[in-house]
Design a protein around this motif. Structure first.
Motif, PDB file in Angstrom:
ATOM      1  N   ARG A  75      52.569  45.844  41.608  1.00 31.60           N
ATOM      2  CA  ARG A  75      52.667  44.376  41.628  1.00 31.60           C
ATOM      3  C   ARG A  75      52.824  43.869  43.065  1.00 31.60           C
ATOM      4  O   ARG A  75      52.289  42.808  43.420  1.00 31.60           O
ATOM      5  N   SER A  76      53.534  44.648  43.884  1.00 34.49           N
ATOM      6  CA  SER A  76      53.668  44.253  45.298  1.00 34.49           C
ATOM      7  C   SER A  76      52.304  44.282  45.985  1.00 34.49           C
ATOM      8  O   SER A  76      52.017  43.457  46.861  1.00 34.49           O
ATOM      9  N   PHE A  77      51.470  45.254  45.600  1.00 29.54           N
ATOM     10  CA  PHE A  77      50.111  45.343  46.157  1.00 29.54           C
ATOM     11  C   PHE A  77      49.311  44.080  45.802  1.00 29.54           C
ATOM     12  O   PHE A  77      48.621  43.503  46.652  1.00 29.54           O
ATOM     13  N   CYS A  78      49.447  43.641  44.565  1.00 30.12           N
ATOM     14  CA  CYS A  78      48.728  42.431  44.142  1.00 30.12           C
ATOM     15  C   CYS A  78      49.229  41.209  44.914  1.00 30.12           C
ATOM     16  O   CYS A  78      48.440  40.389  45.390  1.00 30.12           O
ATOM     17  N   ARG A  79      50.540  41.141  45.081  1.00 28.86           N
ATOM     18  CA  ARG A  79      51.103  40.004  45.827  1.00 28.86           C
ATOM     19  C   ARG A  79      50.656  40.036  47.295  1.00 28.86           C
ATOM     20  O   ARG A  79      50.289  39.009  47.861  1.00 28.86           O
ATOM     21  N   ALA A  80      50.651  41.234  47.867  1.00 25.35           N
ATOM     22  CA  ALA A  80      50.265  41.357  49.280  1.00 25.35           C
ATOM     23  C   ALA A  80      48.808  40.913  49.467  1.00 25.35           C
ATOM     24  O   ALA A  80      48.466  40.274  50.472  1.00 25.35           O
ATOM     25  N   GLY A  81      47.959  41.235  48.491  1.00 26.72           N
ATOM     26  CA  GLY A  81      46.550  40.827  48.575  1.00 26.72           C
ATOM     27  C   GLY A  81      46.413  39.313  48.554  1.00 26.72           C
ATOM     28  O   GLY A  81      45.645  38.723  49.320  1.00 26.72           O
ATOM     29  N   ARG A  82      47.198  38.692  47.692  1.00 24.20           N
ATOM     30  CA  ARG A  82      47.173  37.225  47.602  1.00 24.20           C
ATOM     31  C   ARG A  82      47.627  36.616  48.921  1.00 24.20           C
ATOM     32  O   ARG A  82      47.003  35.685  49.444  1.00 24.20           O
ATOM     33  N   ASP A  83      48.705  37.166  49.488  1.00 22.57           N
ATOM     34  CA  ASP A  83      49.243  36.602  50.724  1.00 22.57           C
ATOM     35  C   ASP A  83      48.290  36.823  51.906  1.00 22.57           C
ATOM     36  O   ASP A  83      48.149  35.965  52.768  1.00 22.57           O
ATOM     37  N   ALA A  84      47.622  38.001  51.913  1.00 26.16           N
ATOM     38  CA  ALA A  84      46.686  38.282  53.014  1.00 26.16           C
ATOM     39  C   ALA A  84      45.505  37.309  52.960  1.00 26.16           C
ATOM     40  O   ALA A  84      45.045  36.804  53.995  1.00 26.16           O
ATOM     41  N   LEU A  85      45.014  37.035  51.769  1.00 27.23           N
ATOM     42  CA  LEU A  85      43.901  36.077  51.650  1.00 27.23           C
ATOM     43  C   LEU A  85      44.363  34.672  52.022  1.00 27.23           C
ATOM     44  O   LEU A  85      43.647  33.927  52.710  1.00 27.23           O
ATOM     45  N   ALA A  86      45.571  34.315  51.563  1.00 33.47           N
ATOM     46  CA  ALA A  86      46.085  32.968  51.854  1.00 33.47           C
ATOM     47  C   ALA A  86      46.165  32.750  53.361  1.00 33.47           C
ATOM     48  O   ALA A  86      45.877  31.662  53.864  1.00 33.47           O
ATOM     49  N   ALA A  87      46.501  33.800  54.109  1.00 29.07           N
ATOM     50  CA  ALA A  87      46.602  33.681  55.568  1.00 29.07           C
ATOM     51  C   ALA A  87      45.240  33.352  56.184  1.00 29.07           C
ATOM     52  O   ALA A  87      45.159  32.836  57.295  1.00 29.07           O
ATOM     53  N   GLU A  88      44.159  33.662  55.447  1.00 28.54           N
ATOM     54  CA  GLU A  88      42.808  33.342  55.940  1.00 28.54           C
ATOM     55  C   GLU A  88      42.257  32.096  55.252  1.00 28.54           C
ATOM     56  O   GLU A  88      41.056  31.815  55.312  1.00 28.54           O
ATOM     57  N   GLY A  89      43.112  31.393  54.532  1.00 30.37           N
ATOM     58  CA  GLY A  89      42.683  30.160  53.870  1.00 30.37           C
ATOM     59  C   GLY A  89      41.897  30.392  52.602  1.00 30.37           C
ATOM     60  O   GLY A  89      41.226  29.489  52.099  1.00 30.37           O
ATOM     61  N   VAL A  90      41.959  31.621  52.063  1.00 32.94           N
ATOM     62  CA  VAL A  90      41.172  31.958  50.865  1.00 32.94           C
ATOM     63  C   VAL A  90      42.110  32.060  49.671  1.00 32.94           C
ATOM     64  O   VAL A  90      43.197  32.636  49.769  1.00 32.94           O
ATOM     65  N   ALA A  91      41.701  31.492  48.545  1.00 30.26           N
ATOM     66  CA  ALA A  91      42.494  31.604  47.319  1.00 30.26           C
ATOM     67  C   ALA A  91      41.607  32.125  46.203  1.00 30.26           C
ATOM     68  O   ALA A  91      40.455  31.704  46.061  1.00 30.26           O
ATOM     69  N   VAL A  92      42.144  33.058  45.437  1.00 27.48           N
ATOM     70  CA  VAL A  92      41.451  33.585  44.263  1.00 27.48           C
ATOM     71  C   VAL A  92      42.180  33.060  43.029  1.00 27.48           C
ATOM     72  O   VAL A  92      43.408  33.084  42.979  1.00 27.48           O
ATOM     73  N   THR A  93      41.412  32.578  42.069  1.00 20.69           N
ATOM     74  CA  THR A  93      41.978  32.202  40.772  1.00 20.69           C
ATOM     75  C   THR A  93      41.408  33.168  39.746  1.00 20.69           C
ATOM     76  O   THR A  93      40.212  33.474  39.784  1.00 20.69           O
ATOM     77  N   ALA A  94      42.277  33.672  38.856  1.00 21.08           N
ATOM     78  CA  ALA A  94      41.832  34.721  37.929  1.00 21.08           C
ATOM     79  C   ALA A  94      42.355  34.450  36.530  1.00 21.08           C
ATOM     80  O   ALA A  94      43.415  33.844  36.354  1.00 21.08           O
ATOM     81  N   GLY A  95      41.600  34.891  35.548  1.00 27.23           N
ATOM     82  CA  GLY A  95      42.053  34.790  34.159  1.00 27.23           C
ATOM     83  C   GLY A  95      41.442  35.918  33.341  1.00 27.23           C
ATOM     84  O   GLY A  95      40.275  36.269  33.535  1.00 27.23           O
ATOM     85  N   PHE A  96      42.241  36.512  32.445  1.00 30.79           N
ATOM     86  CA  PHE A  96      41.765  37.630  31.627  1.00 30.79           C
ATOM     87  C   PHE A  96      41.344  37.167  30.242  1.00 30.79           C
ATOM     88  O   PHE A  96      41.915  36.229  29.681  1.00 30.79           O
ATOM     89  N   GLU A  97      40.372  37.900  29.684  1.00 29.09           N
ATOM     90  CA  GLU A  97      40.061  37.823  28.254  1.00 29.09           C
ATOM     91  C   GLU A  97      40.585  39.110  27.629  1.00 29.09           C
ATOM     92  O   GLU A  97      40.381  40.191  28.180  1.00 29.09           O
TER      93      GLU A  97
END
Ligand code: GLU
Ligand code: MG
Length: 436
Positions: free
Chosen positions: A105-127
């Motif tokens: 889960r920390s890996f997932c959070r770190a990925g989100r924060d690294a992208l945010a630092a570059e102004g990129v946001a990912v939105t995701a949803g599962f089926e």
């Protein structure tokens, strides 16, 4: 969502390398301490295979050491609120409070924060797709409800079940977009509302627990297995993804196929190229590769398409409904650890935006029927694991401990499966989560 102040007991979970959800329960009045200091969890739990047995060759299969699973108080949700049960996901830390390098889960959070630092946001949803079944005399999955694919007859046959499930989701404050009887016998599907990647993964974990719980209340079992029975369609765990950079959607507003702008096309080209390396994260079991057959909407080709259900990456363009264009990754199944899957996808998005790749033409129709079909994705876990092991962007984002221990787990699953014939393999994973 408002959460009552005093849950009586809280199930704190994390998802291990094999994709099993592991738990420690704390009394409500100790939850604040669990959110501050955590509860003990041995690192050996990432050496367990999907059948719950440790693999002796796994580097984490040692009795030493301890970690703290620190509950995320912001993500606290009701599990069965009438009985005082709550749930919270957690991150594992070392005893000194520093981050544990193999925590999913920390890996997932770190990925989100690294992208945010570059102004990129990912939105995701599962089926989520699952089979509602009774174990038959030979342990097989006997469909528990009649009614056809997408059938209102099946909905009505199981209306009490559907109502109880949707009530449980609502009580948990878990937003969902759509529920329906799926194509397979007694198969259902639930689409969860999109959110940021951590939120999307948390929602998947809680939704599966609620589905499992409500199915048991009705005396049935829910199978999330990629392939519960050899002769039926499998269960997918498709992920929908959209991306913005400096708040500009990356998959729409251009002149390319489906309205792709150059940045979105380059990103899609890079994701397509990286797909084999992602496979053991999205399809982590040997049985996952039995689901990935042509012409079953499980999308086993390295191809993309506009609204094409046989393409591994399906672009859903924006339309009059105003919903942002998004990509659906169709290969993934529900054996995947959602934190690892979304963490890995974010790492590949970051790499793909830096190193865009040429995008081939979209596939029209069923790729299996083309005179020159596109390349198949890895046909088994061993081949997929080799692609993962060789992926520099994934190794860089995960770090050596997480990457190496995942490769070791994939190899353990390959060894486990090698001892089983095809029927035994399917039976061994039929009832996910584990039956022990
Ligand atoms: N059950 C199919 C799968 O294994 C997917 C069906 C659909 O397109 O929703 O992924
Ligand atoms: Mg479906």
């Amino acid at each position: 969502m408002s959460v009552p102040d005093s849950p009586r007991r809280v199930a704190v979970t994390f998802v291990n390398h094999a994709g099993a959800v592991l738990v420690k329960v704390v009394p409500g009045d100790r939850f604040a301490a669990a959110a501050r200091l955590g509860v003990g969890f041995s690192p050996v739990s990432d050496a367990w295979r999907i059948d719950g047995l440790p693999d002796g060759d796994h580097p984490l299969a040692v009795p030493d050491g301890d970690l703290r699973l620190v509950a995320d108080a912001e993500a606290l949700r009701p599990l069965e609120p009438a009985a005082g049960w709550f749930w919270a996901p957690g991150d594992r830390h070392l005893r000194d409070g520093s981050a544990y390098a193999a925590d999913q889960r920390s890996f997932c959070r770190a990925g989100r924060d690294a992208l945010a630092a570059e102004g990129v946001a990912v939105t995701a949803g599962f089926e989520i797709e699952w089979l509602v079944a009774d174990p038959g005399p030979r342990g097989e999955a006997a469909p528990a409800l009649a009614g056809g694919p997408y059938g209102a007859d099946r909905l009505v046959e199981g209306l009490d079940y559907a109502g109880a499930l949707l009530d449980a989701l609502d009580a948990a404050g878990l937003p969902w977009l759509q529920f329906h009887p799926e194509y397979g016998a007694a198969q259902f599907e639930l689409s969860l509302a999109p959110g940021d990647p951590l939120e999307a993964a948390d929602r998947l974990v809680l939704a599966k627990l609620l589905i499992q719980r409500v199915s048991r209340r009705f005396g049935w079992r829910a199978s999330f297995s990629p392939l519960p029975e050899a002769t039926r369609v499998g269960n997918g765990g498709h992920v929908h993804l959209s991306f913005t950079r400096q708040d500009v959607p990356l998959l729409q507003g251009g002149d390319g196929p489906g309205g792709l702008p150059p940045a979105g096309a380059g990103l899609l080209g890079a994701l397509l190229e990286a797909l084999p390396a992602l496979m053991p994260i999205g399809c982590p079991l040997a049985v996952s590769y039995r689901r990935l057959a042509p012409s079953r909407w499980s999308a086993p080709f390295r191809a993309w398409g506009v609204e094409n259900r046989e393409a591994a990456l399906r672009l859903v363009p924006t339309e009059g409904d105003g919903v942002d264009a998004h990509l659906e990754l169709k290969t993934a199944d529900l054996a995947a650890n959602p934190y690892l899957l979304l963490g890995a996808l974010q790492a590949l998005v970051q790499d793909g935006l830096r190193n865009p790749q040429p995008l081939p033409d979209p596939v029209l129709g069923d790729p299996a029927l083309l005179a020159e079909p596109p390349e198949r994705l890895p046909l088994d876990l061993a081949a997929a694991s080799a692609a993962f092991a060789a992926s520099l962007p994934l190794r860089q984002a995960m770090g050596p401990l997480l990457h190496d221990t995942l490769v070791a787990g994939q190899q353990a699953e390959v060894r486990r499966a090698a001892a089983l014939d095809p029927e035994e393999l399917i039976a061994s994973c039929r009832w996910l989560p584990l039956t022990g």
